[in-house]
Motif scaffolding. Structure first.
Motif, mmCIF file in Angstrom:
data_model
loop_
_atom_site.group_PDB
_atom_site.id
_atom_site.type_symbol
_atom_site.label_atom_id
_atom_site.label_comp_id
_atom_site.label_asym_id
_atom_site.label_seq_id
_atom_site.Cartn_x
_atom_site.Cartn_y
_atom_site.Cartn_z
ATOM 1 N N ILE A 22 43.427 59.417 43.131
ATOM 2 C CA ILE A 22 42.382 60.448 43.084
ATOM 3 C C ILE A 22 42.766 61.524 42.070
ATOM 4 O O ILE A 22 41.949 61.967 41.258
ATOM 5 C CB ILE A 22 42.160 61.087 44.476
ATOM 6 C CG1 ILE A 22 42.054 60.023 45.575
ATOM 7 C CG2 ILE A 22 40.922 61.979 44.445
ATOM 8 C CD1 ILE A 22 40.925 59.041 45.407
ATOM 9 N N VAL A 23 44.020 61.943 42.134
ATOM 10 C CA VAL A 23 44.517 62.955 41.198
ATOM 11 C C VAL A 23 44.423 62.454 39.759
ATOM 12 O O VAL A 23 43.964 63.175 38.856
ATOM 13 C CB VAL A 23 45.968 63.343 41.545
ATOM 14 C CG1 VAL A 23 46.577 64.210 40.442
ATOM 15 C CG2 VAL A 23 46.018 64.084 42.878
ATOM 16 N N ALA A 24 44.822 61.200 39.539
ATOM 17 C CA ALA A 24 44.778 60.638 38.186
ATOM 18 C C ALA A 24 43.350 60.581 37.655
ATOM 19 O O ALA A 24 43.090 60.918 36.495
ATOM 20 C CB ALA A 24 45.400 59.240 38.189
ATOM 21 N N GLY A 25 42.415 60.166 38.496
ATOM 22 C CA GLY A 25 41.019 60.106 38.076
ATOM 23 C C GLY A 25 40.431 61.471 37.814
ATOM 24 O O GLY A 25 39.664 61.665 36.866
ATOM 25 N N SER A 103 33.917 61.751 47.194
ATOM 26 C CA SER A 103 34.884 61.312 48.199
ATOM 27 C C SER A 103 34.950 59.792 48.262
ATOM 28 O O SER A 103 33.920 59.114 48.251
ATOM 29 C CB SER A 103 34.519 61.855 49.585
ATOM 30 O OG SER A 103 35.417 61.353 50.570
ATOM 31 N N ALA A 104 36.185 59.272 48.338
ATOM 32 C CA ALA A 104 36.397 57.837 48.536
ATOM 33 C C ALA A 104 36.898 57.577 49.952
ATOM 34 O O ALA A 104 37.386 56.494 50.256
ATOM 35 C CB ALA A 104 37.410 57.311 47.515
ATOM 36 N N GLY A 105 36.775 58.577 50.804
ATOM 37 C CA GLY A 105 37.229 58.448 52.183
ATOM 38 C C GLY A 105 36.203 57.766 53.066
ATOM 39 O O GLY A 105 35.331 57.043 52.600
ATOM 40 N N ALA A 307 41.918 55.199 39.965
ATOM 41 C CA ALA A 307 41.603 56.256 39.001
ATOM 42 C C ALA A 307 40.346 55.995 38.170
ATOM 43 O O ALA A 307 39.506 56.896 38.022
ATOM 44 C CB ALA A 307 42.804 56.510 38.090
ATOM 45 N N PRO A 308 40.141 54.778 37.606
ATOM 46 C CA PRO A 308 38.929 54.565 36.802
ATOM 47 C C PRO A 308 37.643 54.760 37.607
ATOM 48 O O PRO A 308 36.657 55.292 37.092
ATOM 49 C CB PRO A 308 39.072 53.106 36.338
ATOM 50 C CG PRO A 308 40.541 52.842 36.377
ATOM 51 C CD PRO A 308 41.033 53.597 37.557
ATOM 52 N N SER A 309 37.651 54.318 38.858
ATOM 53 C CA SER A 309 36.460 54.466 39.688
ATOM 54 C C SER A 309 36.199 55.931 40.044
ATOM 55 O O SER A 309 35.053 56.378 40.079
ATOM 56 C CB SER A 309 36.606 53.634 40.965
ATOM 57 O OG SER A 309 35.392 53.606 41.690
#
Length: 344
Positions: A22-25, A103-105, A307-309
């Protein structure tokens, strides 16, 4: 006057690969998209991953406490954990400190938090998650909604999905006159169950919806339609099946191509083509789905997002903000917001 710099609240603790991916994206999104990323989560964990990246970008960290686990019942968990990352992220949008949330949660928790904290737009009975999929026509995706927010739908809900989908297709996907279809088992207006027959008539009678008729399963990825409407039960199955087919097709290409064209030499020559194929088929390229119908821009990403997503989810949020999707939907139903919902 151009669009203002969007501020995107990102749930750094949500998802299978949080917070690292998440941080990288988020870092990439802030550097390349010109947005302001607000990372919501545990400051110590976020700072540890930020230090791993050689970046001069400064990301604001908003502290939160805990997250909603995938095995938890959304509504109860949200109330037990008022400072959970998804709650804090939604509050930033409600307080106008952020323009959108990603959010990806837990997707159910994200939708429930949006309803509880942001409320529905006036005139919208149920929000819908819209997902974009590639089609056989290059550069022409199809928007499918709902893909998981509502298991059971009345015809009027589907009519509202069609109208919101039309606006999204026009102003974000750039389709001047979207072709809207109703997912069904046949092309004829009389086909399908009672819900489908009644919905067909309502869509046909609504002058604000450019409805062109029923869409069968084989039509979904054909490029003949720009928007396809269905209930969340069918839509979620359709979405996951389409993603699985894409992954299978890519895997078959990886296995079979080395068998011909002189083996590895052929793969090397075709590498640029394979990259373009992956970009067209990979769900990560689309980032997730936009929750349409709540009073705030909310992107629900895949739990497995890397990250890409996440980068593409933030891009999607920025596009929705820049193109004023909320204002355009509100203009169809009135300016006021419906009260926040407890259990809908």
């Amino acid at each position: 006057m151009g669009p203002t710099r969007a501020r995107i609240a990102i749930d750094a603790m949500g998802g299978d690969h949080a917070p690292a991916e998440i941080v990288a994206g988020a870092l990439r999104a802030q550097e390349e998209l010109g947005i302001e990323a607000l990372l919501v989560g545990d400051p110590d964990q976020i700072q540890a991953y930020l230090k791993q990246h050689n970046s001069s970008a400064h990301l604001e960290i908003i502290p939160s406490e805990g997250t909603i686990e995938m095995n938890e019942e959304p509504l109860g968990a949200l109330k037990r954990k008022p400072k959970a990352s998804i709650n804090v992220a939604m509050d930033l949008v409600k307080q106008k400190r952020a323009d959108a949330v990603v959010s990806a949660g837990h997707s159910g928790a994200a939708m429930a938090a949006a309803l509880l904290r942001l409320g529905r737009l006036r005139g919208i009975d149920r929000p819908a998650i819209g997902a974009v999929l590639p089609t056989l026509v290059a550069g022409k995706p199809v928007l499918i909604l709902d893909v998981g927010a509502n298991v059971d739908c009345r015809p009027k809900f589907l009519e509202q999905f069609a109208q919101m989908g039309t606006i999204y297709s026009q102003y974000v996907l750039g389709v001047s006159t979207p072709k809207v279809g109703l997912l069904n088992i046949g092309e004829e207006p009389c086909k399908g169950n009672d819900q489908a027959v009644r919905t067909h008539q309502m869509l046909q009678d609504n002058p604000k919806i450019p409805f062109v008729g029923n869409a069968e399963g084989r039509d979904v990825l054909s490029g003949q339609f720009d928007v396809i409407v269905c209930d969340g039960f069918v839509g979620n199955i359709l979405l996951k099946f389409a993603e699985a087919v894409g992954e299978v097709a890519l895997q078959i290409l990886r296995e079979e191509l080395p068998q011909g064209l002189n083996g590895k030499l052929g793969v090397t020559l075709l590498k640029p083509n394979l990259k373009r194929i992956k970009q067209r088929m990979d769900h990560a390229e689309h980032g997730g789905g936009l929750l349409l119908g709540v009073d705030g821009v909310c992107i629900i990403s895949h739990g497995s997002s890397q990250a890409p997503s996440i980068f593409n989810a933030v891009r999607l949020a920025k596009e929705a903000v820049d193109h004023q999707v909320l204002d355009r939907i509100q203009s169809c139903y009135g300016r006021k917001t419906a009260p926040a919902s407890e259990g809908e």
